[in-house]
Motif scaffolding. Structure first.
Motif, mmCIF file in Angstrom:
data_model
loop_
_atom_site.group_PDB
_atom_site.id
_atom_site.type_symbol
_atom_site.label_atom_id
_atom_site.label_comp_id
_atom_site.label_asym_id
_atom_site.label_seq_id
_atom_site.Cartn_x
_atom_site.Cartn_y
_atom_site.Cartn_z
ATOM 1 N N ALA A 28 -2.329 7.492 -9.050
ATOM 2 C CA ALA A 28 -3.424 6.839 -8.320
ATOM 3 C C ALA A 28 -4.608 6.470 -9.205
ATOM 4 N N VAL A 29 -4.840 7.216 -10.252
ATOM 5 C CA VAL A 29 -6.003 6.992 -11.109
ATOM 6 C C VAL A 29 -6.028 5.554 -11.633
ATOM 7 N N ASP A 30 -4.856 5.015 -11.937
ATOM 8 C CA ASP A 30 -4.781 3.663 -12.506
ATOM 9 C C ASP A 30 -4.128 2.652 -11.564
ATOM 10 N N ASP A 31 -3.978 2.987 -10.294
ATOM 11 C CA ASP A 31 -3.249 2.103 -9.381
ATOM 12 C C ASP A 31 -4.001 1.940 -8.062
ATOM 13 N N PRO A 32 -4.662 0.802 -7.858
ATOM 14 C CA PRO A 32 -5.421 0.582 -6.618
ATOM 15 C C PRO A 32 -4.536 0.393 -5.381
ATOM 16 N N THR A 33 -3.225 0.188 -5.551
ATOM 17 C CA THR A 33 -2.354 0.064 -4.372
ATOM 18 C C THR A 33 -2.084 1.419 -3.731
ATOM 19 N N ILE A 34 -2.392 2.490 -4.453
ATOM 20 C CA ILE A 34 -2.282 3.834 -3.868
ATOM 21 C C ILE A 34 -3.563 4.092 -3.111
ATOM 22 N N ARG A 35 -3.433 4.097 -1.786
ATOM 23 C CA ARG A 35 -4.606 4.162 -0.904
ATOM 24 C C ARG A 35 -5.055 5.582 -0.602
ATOM 25 N N ARG A 80 -10.604 8.026 -3.234
ATOM 26 C CA ARG A 80 -9.848 7.658 -2.030
ATOM 27 C C ARG A 80 -9.468 8.934 -1.293
ATOM 28 N N PRO A 81 -8.994 8.823 -0.062
ATOM 29 C CA PRO A 81 -8.685 10.032 0.706
ATOM 30 C C PRO A 81 -7.629 10.908 0.035
ATOM 31 N N VAL A 82 -7.831 12.220 0.167
ATOM 32 C CA VAL A 82 -6.861 13.207 -0.304
ATOM 33 C C VAL A 82 -6.488 14.075 0.890
ATOM 34 N N PHE A 83 -5.182 14.181 1.139
ATOM 35 C CA PHE A 83 -4.658 14.975 2.246
ATOM 36 C C PHE A 83 -3.869 16.150 1.700
ATOM 37 N N ASP A 84 -3.802 17.207 2.496
ATOM 38 C CA ASP A 84 -2.891 18.294 2.173
ATOM 39 C C ASP A 84 -1.473 17.744 2.293
ATOM 40 N N LEU A 85 -0.637 18.006 1.312
ATOM 41 C CA LEU A 85 0.721 17.480 1.287
ATOM 42 C C LEU A 85 1.507 17.839 2.541
ATOM 43 N N ASP A 86 1.168 18.955 3.178
ATOM 44 C CA ASP A 86 1.885 19.396 4.375
ATOM 45 C C ASP A 86 1.240 18.948 5.678
ATOM 46 N N ASP A 87 0.131 18.220 5.618
ATOM 47 C CA ASP A 87 -0.544 17.766 6.835
ATOM 48 C C ASP A 87 0.018 16.401 7.248
ATOM 49 N N PRO A 100 0.829 -1.208 0.000
ATOM 50 C CA PRO A 100 0.000 0.000 0.000
ATOM 51 C C PRO A 100 0.867 1.263 0.000
ATOM 52 N N LYS A 101 0.334 2.319 -0.615
ATOM 53 C CA LYS A 101 1.120 3.531 -0.807
ATOM 54 C C LYS A 101 0.272 4.787 -0.670
ATOM 55 N N VAL A 102 0.970 5.892 -0.400
ATOM 56 C CA VAL A 102 0.423 7.237 -0.509
ATOM 57 C C VAL A 102 1.161 7.893 -1.658
ATOM 58 N N GLU A 103 0.428 8.560 -2.537
ATOM 59 C CA GLU A 103 1.075 9.284 -3.626
ATOM 60 C C GLU A 103 1.271 10.738 -3.246
ATOM 61 N N ALA A 104 2.501 11.226 -3.369
ATOM 62 C CA ALA A 104 2.796 12.652 -3.213
ATOM 63 C C ALA A 104 2.581 13.311 -4.573
ATOM 64 N N HIS A 105 1.893 14.455 -4.568
ATOM 65 C CA HIS A 105 1.555 15.118 -5.830
ATOM 66 C C HIS A 105 1.662 16.624 -5.667
ATOM 67 N N ARG A 106 2.396 17.253 -6.577
ATOM 68 C CA ARG A 106 2.464 18.718 -6.653
ATOM 69 C C ARG A 106 1.969 19.139 -8.030
ATOM 70 N N ALA A 107 1.027 20.047 -8.060
ATOM 71 C CA ALA A 107 0.427 20.496 -9.322
ATOM 72 C C ALA A 107 1.458 21.122 -10.254
ATOM 73 N N VAL A 108 2.441 21.822 -9.712
ATOM 74 C CA VAL A 108 3.414 22.543 -10.526
ATOM 75 C C VAL A 108 4.216 21.617 -11.445
ATOM 76 N N THR A 109 4.324 20.345 -11.103
ATOM 77 C CA THR A 109 5.085 19.419 -11.944
ATOM 78 C C THR A 109 4.359 19.098 -13.242
ATOM 79 N N GLY A 110 3.033 19.246 -13.241
ATOM 80 C CA GLY A 110 2.258 18.951 -14.439
ATOM 81 C C GLY A 110 2.098 17.474 -14.732
#
Length: 163
Positions: free
Chosen positions: A123-130, A142-149, A108-118
């Motif tokens: 996660a859209v195609d990977d069910p192991t990203i929880r 699935r849950p979305v957290f603030d990257l800094d929380d 199981p994984k959490v995906e880190a995502h920054r919009a600026v990278t484009g």
């Protein structure tokens, strides 16, 4: 051992999130180890150092030891990269192993995502990203957290692994 991953594209904030999670979770009293996947050759010792000279001379393993730490380097010498499971088996027991990278593995994984990278979300195609930790609001299944929380992400991971 419980394992949980942090994945994402380059410059998504994976390493910073890993660092904050290790601090947060160890401060809660849990023991944590980490595994970091590198997509390139790397050195932990440097030209001229004794350990480097041993490795270049042909040693398969070089163990450095002091009263403060030990480091074991294993030169693959054209052997295939060991699977994650084999690497995890070499770790001393801890409460939680946080894994940076290995996005195609089944843990199981959490995906880190920054919009600026484009970059698109993995996660859209990977069910192991929880869950996703992002710097922007996202609508996902699935849950979305603030990257800094970090505390909320830590709470989620610990609940997921049963700690």
């Amino acid at each position: 051992m419980k394992v949980y991953g942090v994945v994402g594209w380059k410059n998504a904030g994976k390493t910073g999130l890993m660092e904050r999670l290790v601090t947060d979770i160890t401060q809660r009293g849990y023991s944590v180890s980490t595994v970091k996947h590198a997509h390139h050759s790397f050195d932990v010792d440097h030209a001229g150092k004794d350990s480097y000279r041993h490795r270049v001379a042909g040693a398969t393993q070089v163990l450095l030891a002091s009263r403060n730490r030990i480091a074991l380097m294993h030169e693959l010498r054209n052997a295939p990269e060991p699977p994650l499971e084999a690497l995890l088996a070499q770790l001393a027991p801890v409460d939680l192993v946080l894994i940076e990278g290995y996005k195609r593995d089944a843990h199981p994984k959490v995906e880190a995502h920054r919009a600026v990278t484009g970059n698109p979300l993995i996660a859209v195609d990977d069910p192991t990203i929880r869950a996703v930790a992002s710097d922007i609001a996202l609508e996902l299944d699935r849950p979305v957290f603030d990257l800094d929380d970090t505390a909320a992400i830590g709470d989620f991971i610990l609940a997921e692994v049963g700690l």
